[in-house]
Enzyme design. Structure first.
Site, PDB file in Angstrom:
ATOM      1  N   GLU A 454      37.160  67.204 -50.324  1.00 26.69           N
ATOM      2  CA  GLU A 454      38.190  67.800 -51.187  1.00 26.69           C
ATOM      3  C   GLU A 454      39.536  67.121 -50.961  1.00 26.69           C
ATOM      4  OE1 GLU A 454      35.831  69.483 -49.662  1.00 26.69           O
ATOM      5  OE2 GLU A 454      34.769  70.296 -51.397  1.00 26.69           O
ATOM      6  N   HIS A 523      32.134  81.883 -51.686  1.00 28.95           N
ATOM      7  CA  HIS A 523      32.159  81.545 -53.106  1.00 28.95           C
ATOM      8  C   HIS A 523      33.007  82.507 -53.931  1.00 28.95           C
ATOM      9  CE1 HIS A 523      28.449  79.773 -51.454  1.00 28.95           C
ATOM     10  NE2 HIS A 523      28.819  78.765 -52.194  1.00 28.95           N
TER      11      HIS A 523
END
Ligand code: TPP
Length: 719
Positions: A454, A523
């Protein structure tokens, strides 16, 4: 002109010490103007001498506290200015760090600016906002230096982004003027232990990008020896087996050897053979920085031994008399002394920065007196894209995911500078299928998968945006933006800390929040408040497809970096569905929507909870003013305050933690600005400071529900 044979082919040649040049031999290469190289090296040393002498007396206490934070490049300068001589393509970019002033001098940093910025004076590369040596160099006609950051290792991935932009310009846009350009990143040997280094190395080698890694190895990361940064303290040896990387290793105090290795690496990269890494050993002939006195980690004997490796006398020996006569060298020294004194005087004569301007340029400012920053789409390009704040709804009803996909597709069609990327975004179309089909339509140059980093995704986006592209990066789930935190934070402050010289408007899409009947701590995080708290970011959290279209388009045609939340429970459900508002639709940031009107209580929400609030409000016909904030940075204070002044009551509902959630900000504002209009305490309903749980019964226990929201409304109405 003598240039050395350039190895071709994608495989690594492994590290190797190039044969040493015979003493006194100058490498003949038209790019290497040795007089200029010597001038820049001497200027750098002279600036360091003056800064160190004026900053401290012998006992180390401040005498004339001119430089608030001094960093010397003493010992690193000769190799850097040779490198600088080779950064000569109009579209080259260097990504540098606090010991890179010699390089900047060789790329055009004026001596006055070199002094003025550490002095914190007005103007220059940050207008007194950033540490003087943490600098940048915009240049529309030649090589630039990307804005530096204070975080070691963060310089790497933006450079990979620049290198990928070179590829994009040549291969996708067909702009031949970018052929042969490169990205060069400078770092110390300790920086090779950082995530950023490995992320950029992965990007550059897997994509075979035109990127040079320049590692200046002085053996110390402040006080920590290089052996703790990479086994054996030698990154070049350790990278011998790394695929698709030319690796070279040598003595950065030997001008001939340094020049030969750098010419070899630069030619390799420019000839599109892939990336190269060069490690040059140099002495650190100074403390780490002004406040460091080297006590405890470096003995006098070690300091004295390193002094023997000073590269400047070696440069002189290399050039005199082979290239310059004794007389010419003396004249050069005199010229340097004159220029440095003149630069110092001019810097001292500059005023202090103006405190009244300190808040300017956190965000873009399109007023006529605000110069255009380097990076992002130009004003002309943004104006040409246009758009309309009036929706032109089509007949078809679209889900949230389809709305985002259509917007991306349209923007890819109308703006050749748009690139869309992230993990699984290409072939699969994203794990949420939002980008499904886009790679097929637009090719892998424009819509592509990335390596799993990321930091790499966001850092690359920053480099691409600075090069003038419009990157839209996907982070697979909100929680997985954590590894990119450093790049996100630095992107947000970039315009401000360069006093509007640079900007990196990127869009970072990230799904988050609870899913349809599912949750978990990884999540389902929302935590949007973190981005509202960060500087310089716009944060959009649309609750429906039409707003998603309008906000995403505004972000992609705007000058500011944007976090764009895609709520998981809305992506594929009917909750978020609306009619498609058209290909030109824009929703401005900071403009809330009044979803239903009522007279007795204001309910403020955003994202998925907005729908639960709407269901709850139905139970109180005509009493609830329901406001969908749509963006929390900036947020529409005026609409909220006007509503509360009408209703006298306020409830804020969000999914993020109660403590220090964005509701606290709204509550504080309402309590102050609408105090005399309130008939009840301002209230908040949110997840009560626990991570999102997995089992549906646990999830239901923490999430505000239609019933619990209705109960809160009821209670407030009864006050
Ligand atoms: C992410 C991060 N961690 C820690 C620091 C503090 N710090 C500043 S410089 C430095 C050492 C860096 O050494 P190296 O990369 O070898 O460069 P050199 O100073 O030797 O040129 C450290 C630990 C920082 N700036 N950033």
């Amino acid at each position: 002109m003598t240039t050395l044979p350039v190895p071709r082919g994608p495989r690594s040649r492994g590290p190797g010490k190039a044969p040493s040049a015979s003493a006194g031999t100058a490498i003949h290469d038209s790019r290497l103007d040795w007089r200029r190289i010597a001038y820049n090296g001497l200027v750098s040393r002279s600036i360091d001498d003056i800064e160190e002498a004026t900053n401290k007396n012998k006992s180390g206490t401040a005498r004339e506290n001119l430089i608030l934070y001094q960093f010397s490049a003493r010992g690193h300068e000769v190799a850097e200015v040779i490198l600088g001589a080779l950064i000569d393509h109009r579209h080259d970019a260097a990504s540098a760090y606090y010991r890179s002033r010699p390089l900047l001098l060789s790329l055009g940093l004026s001596i006055e600016d070199a002094f003025a910025s550490p002095l914190g004076r007005a103007g220059g590369f940050s207008d007194g906002r950033d540490i003087g040596v943490v600098c940048n160099l915009p240049n529309r006609e030649g090589p630039i230096v990307l804005p530096m950051s204070g975080d070691v290792g963060s310089q790497y991935t933006p450079c990979a982004g620049w290198a990928q932009s070179i590829r994009y310009r040549t291969e996708v846009l067909g702009d031949e003027s970018w052929n042969g350009a490169m990205g060069v990143v400078l770092g110390g040997e300790a920086s090779v232990a950082t995530n950023g280094f490995w992320s950029a190395l992965t990007i550059a080698t897997t994509l075979s990008l035109p990127m040079l890694f320049y590692i200046e190895d002085n053996g110390l990361g402040i006080s920590v020896p290089g052996e703790l940064q990479t086994p054996g303290g030698d990154i070049a040896t350790n990278l011998a087996a790394f695929g698709n990387l030319l690796v070279r290793d040598g003595d950065g105090t030997d001008p001939a050897e340094t020049a030969r290795l750098l010419v070899e690496c630069v030619d390799h990269v420019r000839a599109a053979n892939g990336p190269a890494l060069v490690r040059l050993t140099v002495p650190r002939l100074c403390s780490h920085s002004g406040p460091d006195n080297q006590r405890g980690y470096r003995s006098d004997a070690e300091i004295a031994s390193d002094a023997q490796r000073d590269p400047l006398p070696r440069l002189r020996a290399h050039l005199v008399p082979a290239v310059l006569s004794e007389k010419e060298w003396s004249a050069l020294e005199a010229e340097v002394a004159r220029d440095v004194q003149a630069g110092l005087a001019a810097a001292r004569a500059r005023s202090n920065p103006d405190p009244s301007t300190v808040a300017r340029w956190v965000y873009a400012d399109d007023s006529p007196d605000s110069p255009e920053a380097y990076g992002g789409l130009s004003r002309v390009e943004r104006t040409a894209l246009g758009g309309s704040t009036s929706a032109a709804p089509t007949k078809d009803v679209v889900r949230f995911a389809e709305a985002v996909r259509r917007t991306l597709r349209h923007e890819l069609e109308v703006n050749p500078k748009v690139v869309v990327f992230g993990e699984d975004v290409g072939r699969k179309g994203g794990v949420h299928l939002v980008t499904e089909g886009l790679q097929k339509n637009f090719g892998a140059g424009r819509v592509f998968d990335t390596s799993l980093s990321e930091e790499g995704i966001v850092g690359r986006a920053v480099g691409m945006a600075i090069s003038g592209l419009m990157p839209v990066a996907e982070i697979q789930f909100r929680k997985y933006a954590d590894p990119a935190a450093e790049q996100l934070n630095n992107c947000g402050t970039l315009r401000w800390r360069t006093a509007n010289r640079f900007a990196a408007p990127i869009v970072v899409r990230m799904p988050g929040g609870f899913g349809k009947d599912v949750g978990d701590p990884w999540h389902s995080l929302s935590d949007e408040v973190r981005f509202a708290h960060a500087y310089g970011w716009q944060v959009a959290i649309p609750s429906n497809a039409a707003d998603a279209v309008g906000l995403l388009r505004s972000a992609m045609r705007g000058p500011n970096p944007t976090i764009f939340f895609e709520h998981r429970s809305l992506l594929m459900t009917s909750d978020g569905s609306t009619r498609y508002p058209g290909d030109d639709y824009l929703v401005p940031f900071g403009s809330a929507a009044i979803v239903r009107q009522g007279n007795d209580i204001t309910v403020v929400s955003w994202g998925a909870l907005l729908h639960r609030c709407a269901d709850a409000a139905e139970q109180f016909e005509g009493r609830v003013d329901l406001i969908d904030l749509r963006t929390i940075a900036p947020w529409d204070r005026a609409t909220v305050l006007a509503s509360v002044k009408k209703t006298g009551r306020c409830l804020i509902a969000h999914e993020d933690n109660l403590t220090a959630g964005f509701g606290a900000e709204i509550a504080a504002t309402v309590a102050k600005e609408a105090f005399w209009h309130l008939d009840a305490p301002v209230d908040r309903i949110a997840v009560e400071d626990v991570p999102m749980p997995y089992h549906p019964v646990l999830l239901d226990a923490v999430l505000p529900s239609t019933e619990s929201i209705a109960a809160r409304i009821d209670a407030l109405l009864s006050v």
